[in-house]
Design an enzyme around this catalytic site. Structure first.
Site, PDB file in Angstrom:
ATOM      1  N   HIS A 184       0.825  -1.207   0.000  1.00 55.23           N
ATOM      2  CA  HIS A 184       0.000   0.000   0.000  1.00 55.23           C
ATOM      3  C   HIS A 184       0.864   1.264   0.000  1.00 55.23           C
ATOM      4  O   HIS A 184       0.653   2.163  -0.826  1.00 55.23           O
ATOM      5  CB  HIS A 184      -0.923   0.007   1.221  1.00 55.23           C
ATOM      6  CG  HIS A 184      -1.732   1.260   1.345  1.00 55.23           C
ATOM      7  ND1 HIS A 184      -2.893   1.468   0.644  1.00 55.23           N
ATOM      8  CD2 HIS A 184      -1.524   2.394   2.084  1.00 55.23           C
ATOM      9  CE1 HIS A 184      -3.384   2.660   0.936  1.00 55.23           C
ATOM     10  NE2 HIS A 184      -2.565   3.245   1.811  1.00 55.23           N
ATOM     11  N   HIS A 226       2.861   6.032  -1.665  1.00 51.82           N
ATOM     12  CA  HIS A 226       3.385   7.193  -0.957  1.00 51.82           C
ATOM     13  C   HIS A 226       4.915   7.184  -0.924  1.00 51.82           C
ATOM     14  O   HIS A 226       5.516   7.578   0.082  1.00 51.82           O
ATOM     15  CB  HIS A 226       2.832   7.219   0.474  1.00 51.82           C
ATOM     16  CG  HIS A 226       1.351   7.304   0.558  1.00 51.82           C
ATOM     17  ND1 HIS A 226       0.643   8.432   0.192  1.00 51.82           N
ATOM     18  CD2 HIS A 226       0.414   6.404   0.951  1.00 51.82           C
ATOM     19  CE1 HIS A 226      -0.645   8.230   0.366  1.00 51.82           C
ATOM     20  NE2 HIS A 226      -0.819   7.002   0.822  1.00 51.82           N
ATOM     21  N   LYS A 237      -5.619   8.821  -9.088  1.00 49.76           N
ATOM     22  CA  LYS A 237      -5.434   9.085  -7.661  1.00 49.76           C
ATOM     23  C   LYS A 237      -6.181  10.393  -7.391  1.00 49.76           C
ATOM     24  O   LYS A 237      -5.616  11.482  -7.406  1.00 49.76           O
ATOM     25  CB  LYS A 237      -3.946   9.218  -7.327  1.00 49.76           C
ATOM     26  CG  LYS A 237      -3.644   9.490  -5.860  1.00 49.76           C
ATOM     27  CD  LYS A 237      -3.870   8.298  -4.965  1.00 49.76           C
ATOM     28  CE  LYS A 237      -3.379   8.557  -3.561  1.00 49.76           C
ATOM     29  NZ  LYS A 237      -3.536   7.451  -2.642  1.00 49.76           N
TER      30      LYS A 237
END
Length: 214
Positions: A129, A144, A184
Site C-alpha cells: 500500500h 506514498h 489518484k
C-alpha cells in the site's frame, strides 16, 4: 532541517531520524522536479540512487527472501537502529534485533484482506500500500513513495497531473496523477529524496507509538 510539521511528542524522534538519514538525496543537487511540467521529475541522479543499499534490494512486492533481505539492509542503517532503540526503550518492541525484524516483517509484509465494493477480497500488505500502491474500487490508493513514483513515471505508467497545496520545505509533496489508467483522485503525499530505510523507520515509529500521542 526536518519539515515543520506538528507531531507533538513524536517530533523529537522524527527529527533524530531525519538527521540520521545519511542516504537521503538532496533536492536541486541529486534530483529536481518540475511541478508545472508534464512529468514530475526533471532529473534524478540514478548512479547515486543505485548506490543506496536498500534501493538495490528494490522497492517491490517480491517473495519473502527478498523482503527479509530488504529488512536486513534497513536494520544495518543508523536511522533504523535509532527507531529500534526508541521503540524498545518505550517497551513497544523487543530489544532483540531478530524479534524486532520479525515484528517489522509482520507489520509490513504480512498480507491482510482488503474488501472491495463488489464484495470481493484481495490480499494486500502495508508495504504494498505505502511503497508500491494498489487499485481499489477503480481508484489508486497508497503509493506514498517517491522512488516508486519515479520508477513508474520512467516506465510511462504514471501521468503526472498537478500538485495540491503547499510544497513543504522541498521535502513533502501532495500530487494528483493517473497510474496505469486509474486516477489518484484525492492526491498522494510523500517525502522527496528520503531513503527507503528512513520511510520505513518513521512510519513504523509513528504507527507503533501512536497511542502515546493520543
Amino acid at each position: 532541517e526536518y519539515p515543520d510539521v506538528e507531531m507533538s511528542p513524536l517530533s523529537d524522534i522524527c527529527s533524530r531520524l531525519w538527521d540520521l538519514d545519511h542516504n537521503r538525496m538532496e533536492y536541486g543537487r541529486d534530483f529536481d522536479t518540475n511541478l508545472d511540467g508534464d512529468e514530475l521529475f526533471d532529473s534524478v541522479d540514478e548512479d547515486k540512487l543505485e548506490d543506496i543499499p536498500t534501493y538495490k534490494e528494490k522497492i517491490s512486492k517480491k517473495e519473502e527472501d527478498n523482503n527479509l533481505a530488504f529488512l536486513n539492509r534497513c536494520l544495518e542503517t543508523e536511522v533504523m537502529q535509532e527507531a529500534h532503540k526508541y521503540l524498545a526503550d518505550k517497551g513497544l518492541v523487543s530489544q532483540k534485533k531478530t524479534k524486532f525484524k520479525r515484528k517489522l516483517y509482520n507489520l509490513w509484509f504480512k498480507p491482510y484482506p482488503r474488501t472491495h465494493k463488489d464484495g470481493s477480497q484481495r490480499l494486500v500488505s502495508a508495504f504494498e500500500h505505502i511503497f508500491v500502491g494498489e487499485i481499489r474500487n477503480g481508484e489508486v490508493i497508497g503509493l506514498h513513495n517517491w522512488i516508486s513514483f519515479y520508477d513508474e513515471e520512467c516506465r510511462g505508467n504514471i501521468i503526472y497531473k498537478n500538485y495540491k497545496g503547499d510544497f513543504c520545505c522541498d521535502r513533502v509533496l501532495t500530487i494528483g496523477f493517473d497510474w496505469n489508467g486509474y486516477s489518484k483522485k484525492k492526491g498522494s503525499s510523500f517525502f522527496l529524496g528520503t531513503s527507503p530505510e528512513f520511510e520505513l523507520a518513521i512510519y513504523t515509529v509513528c504507527f507503533l507509538a501512536r497511542d502515546e500521542t493520543e
